[in-house]
Design an enzyme around this catalytic site. Structure first.
Site, PDB file in Angstrom:
ATOM      1  N   ALA A  32     -10.566   6.481  -6.208  1.00 10.98           N
ATOM      2  CA  ALA A  32      -9.438   5.922  -5.433  1.00 10.98           C
ATOM      3  C   ALA A  32      -8.546   7.068  -4.976  1.00 10.98           C
ATOM      4  O   ALA A  32      -7.329   7.062  -5.158  1.00 10.98           O
ATOM      5  CB  ALA A  32      -8.657   4.903  -6.261  1.00 10.98           C
ATOM      6  N   LEU A  33      -9.163   8.068  -4.364  1.00  4.37           N
ATOM      7  CA  LEU A  33      -8.491   9.342  -4.079  1.00  4.37           C
ATOM      8  C   LEU A  33      -7.417   9.214  -3.001  1.00  4.37           C
ATOM      9  O   LEU A  33      -7.512   8.389  -2.098  1.00  4.37           O
ATOM     10  CB  LEU A  33      -9.521  10.393  -3.656  1.00  4.37           C
ATOM     11  CG  LEU A  33     -10.624  10.700  -4.679  1.00  4.37           C
ATOM     12  CD1 LEU A  33     -11.526  11.809  -4.161  1.00  4.37           C
ATOM     13  CD2 LEU A  33     -10.041  11.094  -6.035  1.00  4.37           C
ATOM     14  N   HIS A  34      -6.394  10.057  -3.136  1.00  5.51           N
ATOM     15  CA  HIS A  34      -5.284  10.094  -2.188  1.00  5.51           C
ATOM     16  C   HIS A  34      -4.772  11.528  -2.117  1.00  5.51           C
ATOM     17  O   HIS A  34      -5.321  12.438  -2.758  1.00  5.51           O
ATOM     18  CB  HIS A  34      -4.179   9.112  -2.597  1.00  5.51           C
ATOM     19  CG  HIS A  34      -3.747   9.246  -4.029  1.00  5.51           C
ATOM     20  ND1 HIS A  34      -3.056  10.344  -4.507  1.00  5.51           N
ATOM     21  CD2 HIS A  34      -3.919   8.425  -5.106  1.00  5.51           C
ATOM     22  CE1 HIS A  34      -2.793  10.192  -5.785  1.00  5.51           C
ATOM     23  NE2 HIS A  34      -3.322   9.045  -6.178  1.00  5.51           N
ATOM     24  N   HIS A  37      -4.276  13.692  -5.269  1.00  8.57           N
ATOM     25  CA  HIS A  37      -5.471  14.376  -5.790  1.00  8.57           C
ATOM     26  C   HIS A  37      -5.749  15.647  -4.980  1.00  8.57           C
ATOM     27  O   HIS A  37      -6.068  16.702  -5.540  1.00  8.57           O
ATOM     28  CB  HIS A  37      -6.695  13.457  -5.721  1.00  8.57           C
ATOM     29  CG  HIS A  37      -6.613  12.255  -6.609  1.00  8.57           C
ATOM     30  ND1 HIS A  37      -6.413  10.991  -6.113  1.00  8.57           N
ATOM     31  CD2 HIS A  37      -6.702  12.125  -7.958  1.00  8.57           C
ATOM     32  CE1 HIS A  37      -6.393  10.121  -7.110  1.00  8.57           C
ATOM     33  NE2 HIS A  37      -6.565  10.786  -8.241  1.00  8.57           N
ATOM     34  N   ASP A 152       1.464  11.967 -14.426  1.00  8.85           N
ATOM     35  CA  ASP A 152       1.055  11.546 -15.769  1.00  8.85           C
ATOM     36  C   ASP A 152       1.422  12.670 -16.743  1.00  8.85           C
ATOM     37  O   ASP A 152       0.551  13.335 -17.310  1.00  8.85           O
ATOM     38  CB  ASP A 152      -0.444  11.254 -15.789  1.00  8.85           C
ATOM     39  CG  ASP A 152      -0.811  10.109 -14.858  1.00  8.85           C
ATOM     40  OD1 ASP A 152      -0.351   8.985 -15.096  1.00  8.85           O
ATOM     41  OD2 ASP A 152      -1.536  10.340 -13.867  1.00  8.85           O
ATOM     42  N   GLN A 155       0.029  12.579 -20.306  1.00 11.73           N
ATOM     43  CA  GLN A 155      -1.397  12.931 -20.301  1.00 11.73           C
ATOM     44  C   GLN A 155      -1.579  14.442 -20.181  1.00 11.73           C
ATOM     45  O   GLN A 155      -2.404  15.036 -20.888  1.00 11.73           O
ATOM     46  CB  GLN A 155      -2.090  12.227 -19.130  1.00 11.73           C
ATOM     47  CG  GLN A 155      -3.542  12.625 -18.948  1.00 11.73           C
ATOM     48  CD  GLN A 155      -4.189  11.885 -17.799  1.00 11.73           C
ATOM     49  OE1 GLN A 155      -4.654  10.763 -17.966  1.00 11.73           O
ATOM     50  NE2 GLN A 155      -4.221  12.484 -16.618  1.00 11.73           N
ATOM     51  N   SER A 187      -0.108   7.131  -6.207  1.00 10.01           N
ATOM     52  CA  SER A 187      -0.938   6.648  -7.310  1.00 10.01           C
ATOM     53  C   SER A 187      -2.045   5.777  -6.744  1.00 10.01           C
ATOM     54  O   SER A 187      -1.851   5.107  -5.722  1.00 10.01           O
ATOM     55  CB  SER A 187      -0.083   5.824  -8.281  1.00 10.01           C
ATOM     56  OG  SER A 187      -0.891   5.099  -9.180  1.00 10.01           O
TER      57      SER A 187
END
Length: 282
Positions: A32-34, A37, A152, A155, A187
């Site tokens: 679900a790249l954007h 990324h 994140d 993370q 996101s």
């Protein structure tokens, strides 16, 4: 751009690159790249000879099977985005068996308590799933540098801790949050929002900017009351949590100390879509 569809193909590719002395930059994704990324790959390209992406929706980091099922997947679209970016030399798209050869189960990790704060309180075992998949990908890809977004932030901190404790030969690089023009943190979950709700959700970033203005001017309990009041007046939005935490320990604080770094963390549910954001406080 090479598309590597199994562990053996990846290993052969990595072996050739290592023999040529290539410095490898890597950023794992769940697809679900954007543009967020792509900002990771832009930084990786500046600092390495070769950039590798991976796309793998990791089943062990979802507490809710419905969330796993709903997670957006369009592998052909993602490959096209990577190709068109001209930032990535190879993408690894493993099957579950390439990551979990026996059973899709997490290892258990001790992240020195980082896993028990914030997201860890409501998502037990989530960070064990993250640690398991990231460690395995590091062992397969053998990157010199790996890139993770600060959206994140918990993370990112946990992956740094894992690398430190496991003594893995990779340097972890944090990359600033990539935002839409209205300030909304990009996101994969944003794809589930209607355009008007994306626009309305800019209030999350605007609130964090206000928090930064208020920080060290009024008390943290007063800041929390003001933030709650903002979201009590937003239709279709529910504030799941807001807190200010020490950047090193991720422990929540109600008092600021001059010699520590602090960050505001927020989670807002918009029309059933859970959005997270954070900001370093000056």
């Amino acid at each position: 751009m090479e598309v590597l569809k199994n562990k053996k193909t990846l290993q052969d590719f990595i072996e050739r690159q290592k023999e040529m002395g290539k410095r490898i930059g890597f950023a794992p994704t769940m697809g679900a790249l954007h543009n967020g990324h792509l900002s990771l790959y832009k930084k990786a390209k500046e600092e390495n000879d070769l950039v590798i992406s991976s796309i793998f929706v990791n089943p062990t980091q979802f507490n809710n099977s419905e969330d796993l099922e709903k997670y957006p997947r369009d592998i052909n679209r993602d490959i096209l985005i990577l190709q068109n970016s001209e930032l990535v030399d190879a993408v690894y798209i493993p099957e579950v068996a390439d990551i979990y050869p026996e059973k899709a189960e997490s290892q258990h990790y001790d992240f020195d308590g980082l896993e028990n704060e914030m997201e860890g309180k409501s998502r037990p075992g989530h960070f064990d799933g993250v640690g398991t998949v990231v460690e395995e990908l590091f062992r397969q890809v053998k990157p010199d540098n790996a890139y993770f977004g600060e959206k994140d932030f918990q993370q990112l901190a946990i992956i740094k801790k894992m690398v430190e404790k496991k003594k893995l030969p990779v340097t972890i690089q944090g990359v600033a949050i990539y935002r839409a023009e209205n300030g909304l943190a990009l996101s994969s979950r944003n794809q589930r929002l209607h355009e008007d709700r994306k626009e309305a959700s800019k209030v999350i970033y605007e609130t964090l900017k206000k928090v930064n203005d208020w920080f060290r001017v009024i008390t943290i309990p007063e800041i929390k009351l003001r933030v709650q009041d903002i979201f009590d007046n937003q239709q279709g939005m529910q504030l799941e949590y807001f807190l200010i935490a020490d950047e090193d320990t991720l422990k929540e604080t109600d008092f600021f100390y001059k010699d520590r770094n602090f960050r505001a963390f927020i989670v807002v549910v918009v029309d059933g879509v859970r959005l997270i954001d954070n900001m370093h406080l000056d």
